[in-house]
Write an enzyme that holds these catalytic residues in place. Structure first.
Site, PDB file in Angstrom:
ATOM      1  N   ASP A 195      72.429 -13.536  78.408  1.00  0.00           N
ATOM      2  CA  ASP A 195      73.119 -12.415  77.757  1.00  0.00           C
ATOM      3  C   ASP A 195      74.631 -12.474  77.938  1.00  0.00           C
ATOM      4  O   ASP A 195      75.119 -12.640  79.055  1.00  0.00           O
ATOM      5  CB  ASP A 195      72.603 -11.090  78.326  1.00  0.00           C
ATOM      6  CG  ASP A 195      71.147 -10.860  77.977  1.00  0.00           C
ATOM      7  OD1 ASP A 195      70.481 -11.818  77.520  1.00  0.00           O
ATOM      8  OD2 ASP A 195      70.678  -9.724  78.156  1.00  0.00           O
TER       9      ASP A 195
ATOM     10  N   ASP B 218      61.480 -11.779  72.194  1.00  0.00           N
ATOM     11  CA  ASP B 218      62.236 -12.016  73.419  1.00  0.00           C
ATOM     12  C   ASP B 218      61.293 -12.439  74.547  1.00  0.00           C
ATOM     13  O   ASP B 218      60.399 -11.688  74.946  1.00  0.00           O
ATOM     14  CB  ASP B 218      62.984 -10.713  73.769  1.00  0.00           C
ATOM     15  CG  ASP B 218      64.036 -10.914  74.840  1.00  0.00           C
ATOM     16  OD1 ASP B 218      64.145 -12.023  75.386  1.00  0.00           O
ATOM     17  OD2 ASP B 218      64.754  -9.937  75.139  1.00  0.00           O
TER      18      ASP B 218
HETATM   19  C1  GLA Z   1      67.070  -9.652  77.192  1.00  0.00           C
HETATM   20  C2  GLA Z   1      67.775 -10.109  75.921  1.00  0.00           C
HETATM   21  C3  GLA Z   1      68.751  -9.043  75.469  1.00  0.00           C
HETATM   22  C4  GLA Z   1      68.029  -7.724  75.256  1.00  0.00           C
HETATM   23  C5  GLA Z   1      67.276  -7.339  76.520  1.00  0.00           C
HETATM   24  C6  GLA Z   1      66.371  -6.143  76.290  1.00  0.00           C
HETATM   25  O1  GLA Z   1      67.952  -9.580  78.261  1.00  0.00           O
HETATM   26  O2  GLA Z   1      68.421 -11.323  76.125  1.00  0.00           O
HETATM   27  O3  GLA Z   1      69.403  -9.444  74.273  1.00  0.00           O
HETATM   28  O4  GLA Z   1      67.176  -7.819  74.160  1.00  0.00           O
HETATM   29  O5  GLA Z   1      66.459  -8.393  76.976  1.00  0.00           O
HETATM   30  O6  GLA Z   1      65.689  -5.778  77.449  1.00  0.00           O
END
Ligand code: GLA
Length: 502
Positions: A313, A249
């Protein structure tokens, strides 16, 4: 007097439960007692790497499993249906899976492809993030994995248990025993995960696979320690611990090294980790998460990615969850060219069941119709099917929504085509997905505020002649249609059918 009150209370309760059940129609019929074996029909593994596959099968337990034609090196446990081992020789191995019980038996073709590619169909599983953010532990993960099995969801093919952000130690905690890395620089889990190897071994024994999470930057999105300058070391640690998936990520890497979402330097860390993962002695499904920067769908596969998130997200509460499902779900249109066996566009995990919403674990704010739209869009898009809700408190409605084998089969089809819109008019859309053997899955969507007829003409689908039509959510044949089909679709709702040659 007292008993009257009870009767009245009972009646009111019955009426309200009935009204509730009506508002939440669980369309999927319950699976029959007879055994049935479900998707996928194909599974990829690299030569000599650990193979773990639990045969997805419904039917009254105990079931007794068989597998004819397994390549040398693999072994089936006939009681659990878990196949494990290693196949040194590359090749295409056709297998016949079987399951039987006192009510009958089932057989199904299955192909094991030992070669370069994994994730031949979109991964299915569960992840910690939308249920509890960073409030996670070994005990919680085991409870969820156990529930994946006890609810029967694993029998429909859900098999990955993914630990998201929050499993390790924040960099600023530097007192001796709390430092995020040991003296050799090896990454350490936080106290809530005392023994990662024991955890993955426990999951593997049950035929489940496990995912882990980190960032290429110095910190993850929730400010835990990232892999920056420890990339290979961390990947090797994850392999040693027995993980089967890595969500990588972007997070702090953005601020540290990029000028913005269009900066193509975003490829660099993903290329690097892709090469590292390929060099390991176990298959680690590579899940790229960088929110769609630099049009990741165009190069995700090239850097070794098996899944790439195409957007931000789904769970961000900006305009509400329905708005996000619409924006992100329908926004997959146009990216279909890049999806296929080995690499998938990801619109994020399901916000279904009990999820963390407005800082509280509560039922998803989506209406039942919106939930059907959420699942139908993901299935027709050949998206990864990853549950975000609490598996220990799944109601009948949600279990049936998540466990419709005919709908899941659309997602898991061996051709791996991502469906796309074939007709649009205002709030109405029809999407189609070509499947194995010439069948076509067709989804009807209505984003509008009232029930409406949604049409599809065969000319929009590029077909001619009569087709047998099956309603996949209700698992019922609708009959034979020619030229066109119109379905009534509820507000914010969806319908999904399969068209087949007679
Ligand atoms: C980002 C990702 C999410 C999750 C969070 C964790 O926002 O897009 O899917 O993994 O980080 O902190």
């Amino acid at each position: 007097m007292k008993s009257h009150k009870f009767v009245l209370f009972g009646m009111l309760l019955t009426i309200s439960v009935m009204a509730w059940a009506e508002q939440r129609p669980a369309l999927t019929p319950l699976p029959p007692d007879q055994p049935r074996i479900h998707a996928p029909k194909v599974y990829g593994v690299r030569p000599g790497h650990p193979f773990i596959f639990r045969i997805p099968a419904t039917g009254k337990r105990p079931l007794s499993f068989s597998a004819k034609g397994l390549p040398r090196g693999l072994k089936l446990d006939p009681e659990t249906g878990v196949i494990q081992g290693k196949v040194p020789q590359p090749g295409n191995y056709p297998v016949i899976l079987g399951a039987k019980n006192a009510w009958g038996k089932a057989a199904r073709e299955f192909r094991i492809v030992v070669g370069d590619q994994i994730a031949l169909t979109p991964p299915m599983g569960w992840a910690t993030w939308y249920m509890s953010y960073t409030n996670i532990s070994d005990a919680m993960v085991r409870a969820q994995a156990s529930a994946l099995l006890s609810t029967g969801l694993a029998d429909h093919g859900y098999s990955y248990i993914d630990i998201d952000d929050g499993w390790n130690i924040k960099p600023q905690k530097t007192s001796a025993d709390e430092s995020p890395r040991d003296a050799q620089g090896n990454i350490k889990p936080g106290k809530a995960f005392p023994d990662m190897k024991a955890l993955t071994t426990w999951a593997h024994q049950r035929g489940l696979k496990m995912g882990i999470y980190i960032s290429p930057g110095s910190e993850t999105c929730a400010e835990y320690t990232g892999s920056y300058q420890h990339e290979r070391q961390d990947a090797e640690t994850f392999a040693r611990w027995g993980f089967d998936l890595l969500k990588y990520d972007l997070c702090s890497y953005t601020q540290q090294f990029l000028t913005g979402p269009d900066d193509m330097n975003v490829k660099k860390p993903y290329q690097q980790m892709g090469e590292i993962l390929k060099s390991l002695d176990r298959d680690i499904l590579y899940y790229i998460c960088e929110y769609g920067f630099g049009d990741v769908w165009k190069w995700g596969r090239e850097v070794g990615g098996n899944v790439w998130r195409t957007t931000g997200d789904l769970g961000n509460d900006h305009g509400g969850l329905w708005k996000n499902v619409v924006d992100i779900g329908f926004g997959q249109a146009g990216k279909e060219k890049w999806a296929g066996p080995g690499g998938w566009n990801d619109p994020d995990n399901f916000e279904l069941g009990h999820i963390l919403w407005k800082d509280k674990l509560q039922p998803t704010p989506l209406t039942p119709n919106e939930q059907y739209t959420h699942f139908t869009l993901w299935a027709i898009s050949a998206a990864p099917l990853v549950i975000g809700g609490d598996l220990t408190q799944m109601d009948d409605f949600t279990l049936r929504l998540l466990g419709n084998d005919e709908v899941i089969a659309v997602d898991q089809d061996v051709l791996g085509k991502q469906g796309a819109p074939v007709w649009r008019s205002g709030d109405l859309e029809v999407w189609a997905k070509v499947m194995e053997g010439g069948a076509i899955a067709v989804a009807f969507f209505n984003r509008g505020g009232q029930e409406t007829k949604v049409p599809v003409r065969w000319s929009d689908l590029g077909i001619q002649g009569k087709r047998q039509v099956r309603d996949l959510w209700r698992q019922q044949d609708l009959g034979v249609y020619d030229q066109e089909l119109s379905l009534s679709v509820g507000e914010h709702g969806a319908e999904l059918v399969l068209l087949q040659h007679q």
